[in-house]
Design a protein around this motif. Structure first.
Motif, short mmCIF file in Angstrom:
data_model
loop_
_atom_site.label_atom_id
_atom_site.label_comp_id
_atom_site.label_asym_id
_atom_site.label_seq_id
_atom_site.Cartn_x
_atom_site.Cartn_y
_atom_site.Cartn_z
N ASN A 160 -2.06 -2.60 -4.01
CA ASN A 160 -3.32 -3.14 -3.50
C ASN A 160 -4.13 -2.17 -2.67
N TYR A 161 -3.44 -1.24 -1.97
CA TYR A 161 -4.12 -0.35 -1.02
C TYR A 161 -3.59 1.08 -1.11
N LYS A 205 -8.71 -0.67 -2.79
CA LYS A 205 -8.99 -0.75 -1.36
C LYS A 205 -8.23 0.33 -0.61
N LYS A 206 -8.82 0.79 0.48
CA LYS A 206 -8.22 1.89 1.22
C LYS A 206 -8.24 1.61 2.71
N GLY A 236 0.82 -1.20 0.00
CA GLY A 236 0.00 0.00 0.00
C GLY A 236 0.86 1.25 0.00
#
Length: 213
Positions: free
Chosen positions: A167-168, A187-188, A145
């Motif tokens: 991914n994040y 996604k967060k 991320g």
């Protein structure tokens, strides 16, 4: 997916201690921890670059061996753990957000990846995005991320979110109210939720990094 910021912290449990992380796991939550590398290339769970705030010593983590750090921290009853200790404590059941604080060399990143490869719930994050990009060159299948501070421009976040290998996004909680950010198809995590009202308001729809509430 909610994780506790630096482990459970209160009058009995201090930040980034193994006992705090274990308490978090026992409560059913993952954890977020910062890491630094010591002079002898051990990965320690510690937020600051120096021991000044926690131990009143003007000493840099990178210039100390782990045995030095262990001695100093144990005397103050705040033993600084290694990331491998936290991984073992997680028993592969809980997510661990590993925030890389300094710029790590490729050699150090390779060592970190090797040390954590048996723990698929690890997510590597950093405000220093070069760390993440270098890790992906070593292993494109890592979960990673990009972290952003509260004053970053929206267009910068949007641009970097388009990297399909990431991914994040790890964002300040102020972005919870931004419609452009909410619409991004990635996604967060949002940091740092510090009261029960905020947690209750946002926990159903978002991944939160929160303080012990």
């Amino acid at each position: 997916m909610h994780v506790i910021h630096r482990g459970i912290v209160n009058k009995n449990f201090k930040e980034n201690l193994l006992i705090s992380f274990k308490k978090s796991f026992n409560a059913g939550f993952g954890v977020e921890t910062d890491i630094h590398a010591t002079k002898d290339e051990k990965f320690v769970c510690f937020h600051d670059f120096t021991l000044k705030r926690m131990f009143k010593k003007k000493l840099s983590i990178k210039n100390l061996s782990y045995s030095n750090i262990e001695t100093i921290s144990k005397l103050k009853k705040k033993p600084i753990p290694l990331i491998e200790d936290v991984l073992k404590a997680s028993k592969n059941k809980y997510h661990i957000l590993i925030e890389i604080k300094p710029d790590f060399s490729t050699k150090l990143l390779k060592k970190l990846i090797k040390q954590t490869y048996k723990y698929p719930k690890c997510i590597f994050i950093s405000f220093k995005h070069k760390n993440i990009y270098k890790m992906l060159k070593i292993n494109k299948n890592l979960k990673v991320g990009l972290s952003f501070s509260y004053n970053i421009k929206i267009k910068t976040i949007i641009k970097k979110s388009k990297n399909i290998k990431v991914n994040y996004l790890v964002l300040d909680k102020k972005f919870l109210k931004n419609k452009m950010i909410q619409k991004l198809d990635i996604k967060k995590f949002y940091y740092t939720i510090k009261n029960k009202a905020e947690f209750k308001k946002y926990s159903d729809k978002n991944n939160l990094i929160f303080e012990n509430l």
